[in-house]
Design an enzyme around this catalytic site. Structure first.
Site, PDB file in Angstrom:
ATOM      1  N   GLY A  47       0.812  -1.213   0.000  1.00  0.00           N
ATOM      2  CA  GLY A  47       0.000   0.000   0.000  1.00  0.00           C
ATOM      3  C   GLY A  47       0.842   1.258   0.000  1.00  0.00           C
ATOM      4  O   GLY A  47       2.046   1.235   0.235  1.00  0.00           O
ATOM      5  N   SER A  48       0.171   2.355  -0.281  1.00  0.00           N
ATOM      6  CA  SER A  48       0.835   3.650  -0.268  1.00  0.00           C
ATOM      7  C   SER A  48      -0.172   4.707   0.139  1.00  0.00           C
ATOM      8  O   SER A  48      -1.386   4.510   0.050  1.00  0.00           O
ATOM      9  CB  SER A  48       1.422   3.987  -1.638  1.00  0.00           C
ATOM     10  OG  SER A  48       0.404   4.078  -2.607  1.00  0.00           O
ATOM     11  N   GLN A  51       1.736   9.806   3.167  1.00  0.00           N
ATOM     12  CA  GLN A  51       2.896   9.894   4.050  1.00  0.00           C
ATOM     13  C   GLN A  51       3.926   8.797   3.843  1.00  0.00           C
ATOM     14  O   GLN A  51       4.951   8.783   4.513  1.00  0.00           O
ATOM     15  CB  GLN A  51       2.423   9.904   5.509  1.00  0.00           C
ATOM     16  CG  GLN A  51       1.664  11.172   5.860  1.00  0.00           C
ATOM     17  CD  GLN A  51       0.769  10.979   7.064  1.00  0.00           C
ATOM     18  OE1 GLN A  51      -0.040  10.075   7.114  1.00  0.00           O
ATOM     19  NE2 GLN A  51       0.913  11.840   8.046  1.00  0.00           N
ATOM     20  N   GLY A  52       3.671   7.866   2.916  1.00  0.00           N
ATOM     21  CA  GLY A  52       4.678   6.846   2.710  1.00  0.00           C
ATOM     22  C   GLY A  52       4.207   5.663   1.901  1.00  0.00           C
ATOM     23  O   GLY A  52       3.023   5.512   1.594  1.00  0.00           O
ATOM     24  N   LYS A  69       7.853   0.850   6.240  1.00  0.00           N
ATOM     25  CA  LYS A  69       7.307   2.076   5.667  1.00  0.00           C
ATOM     26  C   LYS A  69       8.442   3.010   5.278  1.00  0.00           C
ATOM     27  O   LYS A  69       9.275   3.378   6.110  1.00  0.00           O
ATOM     28  CB  LYS A  69       6.382   2.775   6.674  1.00  0.00           C
ATOM     29  CG  LYS A  69       5.772   4.080   6.164  1.00  0.00           C
ATOM     30  CD  LYS A  69       4.803   4.645   7.192  1.00  0.00           C
ATOM     31  CE  LYS A  69       4.140   5.921   6.726  1.00  0.00           C
ATOM     32  NZ  LYS A  69       3.183   6.448   7.707  1.00  0.00           N
ATOM     33  N   ASP A 165      -6.040  12.466  13.251  1.00  0.00           N
ATOM     34  CA  ASP A 165      -6.298  11.924  11.924  1.00  0.00           C
ATOM     35  C   ASP A 165      -6.787  10.486  11.993  1.00  0.00           C
ATOM     36  O   ASP A 165      -6.457   9.668  11.150  1.00  0.00           O
ATOM     37  CB  ASP A 165      -5.025  12.017  11.069  1.00  0.00           C
ATOM     38  CG  ASP A 165      -5.313  11.860   9.571  1.00  0.00           C
ATOM     39  OD1 ASP A 165      -6.404  12.280   9.130  1.00  0.00           O
ATOM     40  OD2 ASP A 165      -4.456  11.316   8.853  1.00  0.00           O
TER      41      ASP A 165
END
Length: 413
Positions: A47-48, A51-52, A69, A165
């Site tokens: 995944g992406s 933030q990374g 990450k 968040d």
């Protein structure tokens, strides 16, 4: 032993001084190359995000699967750099079963001048809550997931940290229903005296006080949990605004226009806008979340649609002065069935030092701060192993440097 798309080099496990033969490169996706320690094998993209980029890998030293990450362009601007610093420091500070654990951190670069990449190694989980929300969940699973969220949040708040968040994609779970909170790049301290800008927080889960630019406290996270709770029941986002203004409209259309007391605490310019909006009476929670949305009542009488709805109605309160606290939520009948003193009141972390967040730094200054923090992390691991070796052997004279490095890597978690 090496992945087919890897460039293998000699074996090594880095802690402290670096050499090029301790790392190898892997192209995990088009235009995404990881340069990682050779202890990490079989990298696979999982995944992406903003933030990374995250990969799974097998750790040859810990003998288990982990997640790595790579922070996304941490030094492209001061905002990204600050988030990278904050995420690493918070992950290294807090230790709780419902917060993702930092197993390792490293950079392949040898000096701050060439410093470009930060890698964070974490526990590997099975899915994020986005996938879980689409499943048919019973009351036991819903209440247990909420309980774990609240335990993790309580631990963060004990360090003076507001996550800011919380959203389904920032909450990960295992197949046994174990839950952990992650992504702390947007977290802020509860006592910060600077302006907390609202635009950085994911809109759909953003509390009213953040939307309206009011001061906010730790129960801003409770609003986010309430939004996630409602989404678990509906299967869709509860307040899905197309922009900042529409987000506010979506909230008051369902919950009603807030009281004059709330309005009086708004900045004059915001108050004028809010006061000139059409007034909405809002709906009863029985209509917003009818019984048909809930699973069948559990044999345990407190795990019922009525109890779940009561908790939700106390979380989704526009005025934070009247919104339930984390402690009150943990003691609500719908949650308290899982109450474990060692989980709820786990040893508090040190209070996060927010002094850096209150200062403006150049990109180069942030670079130095992060490089120093990662280097300190590595050196502490060396010192820990060095001390253990001396304690066991009476002297460090016979301890080879390579063994120190490998043993330190083993003890970083």
């Amino acid at each position: 032993m090496f992945a087919a798309n890897a460039t293998p080099i000699m074996s090594g496990a880095h802690v402290g001084n670096k050499s090029d033969d301790e790392f190898y490169s892997v192209e995990v996706a088009p235009d995404s190359v990881f340069l990682v320690l050779k202890r990490y094998q079989n990298l696979r993209s999982i995944g992406s995000g903003a933030q990374g980029f995250v990969c799974s890998a097998f750790d040859l030293i810990l003998q288990k699967n982990v997640a790595i990450k790579k922070l996304s362009k941490p030094f492209q601007n001061a905002t990204h750099a600050k988030r990278a610093y904050r995420e690493f420091c918070i992950m290294n500070l807090v230790h709780h079963k419902n917060i993702i654990s930092l197993l390792n951190a490293f950079t392949p670069q040898k000096s701050v001048d060439e410093f470009t990449d930060v890698y964070l190694v974490m526990e590997l989980m099975d899915a994020n809550l986005c996938q879980v929300i689409q499943m048919e969940l019973d009351h036991e699973r819903i209440s247990y997931l909420l309980y774990q969220m609240l335990c993790g949040i309580k631990h963060l708040h004990a360090a003076g940290i507001i996550h800011r968040d919380l959203k389904p994609s920032n909450i990960v779970v295992k197949s046994d229903c174990t839950l952990k909170i992650l992504d702390f790049g947007l977290a802020r301290t509860a006592n910060s005296n600077f302006s907390m800008t609202p635009y950085v927080v994911t809109r759909y889960y953003r509390s009213p006080e953040i939307i309206l630019g009011m001061p906010y406290k730790d129960n801003a996270d409770i609003w986010s949990v309430g939004c996630i709770f409602g989404e678990m029941l509906r299967g869709t986002v509860v307040f899905q605004g197309s922009d900042q203004i529409d987000q506010w409209n979506k909230i008051i259309e369902q919950l009603g226009t807030p009281s004059n007391d709330f309005m009086e605490r708004l900045l004059p310019s915001v108050r004028n806008y809010v006061a000139n909006r059409p007034r909405f009476p809002g709906f009863e929670f029985e209509r917003l979340f009818p019984d048909i949305l809930f699973p069948a009542d559990c044999r345990q009488s407190q795990l019922t649609a009525a109890s779940a709805r009561d908790l939700l109605s106390k979380m989704l309160v526009i005025d934070p002065l009247h919104r339930i606290s984390v402690e009150q939520a943990l003691n609500h009948p719908y949650i308290k069935v899982w109450y474990d003193e060692s989980e709820v009141n786990a040893p508090a972390p040190k209070v996060y030092d927010h002094s850096v967040d209150e200062q403006e730094h150049t990109i180069e200054e942030w670079k130095q701060l992060i490089f120093d923090e990662v280097s300190r992390y590595e050196q502490l691991a060396i010192q820990k192993v060095f001390g253990l070796f001396v304690q066991e052997n009476g002297s460090a004279d016979q301890m080879p440097q390579q063994n120190m490095q490998e043993n330190a890597s083993k003890n970083q978690n």
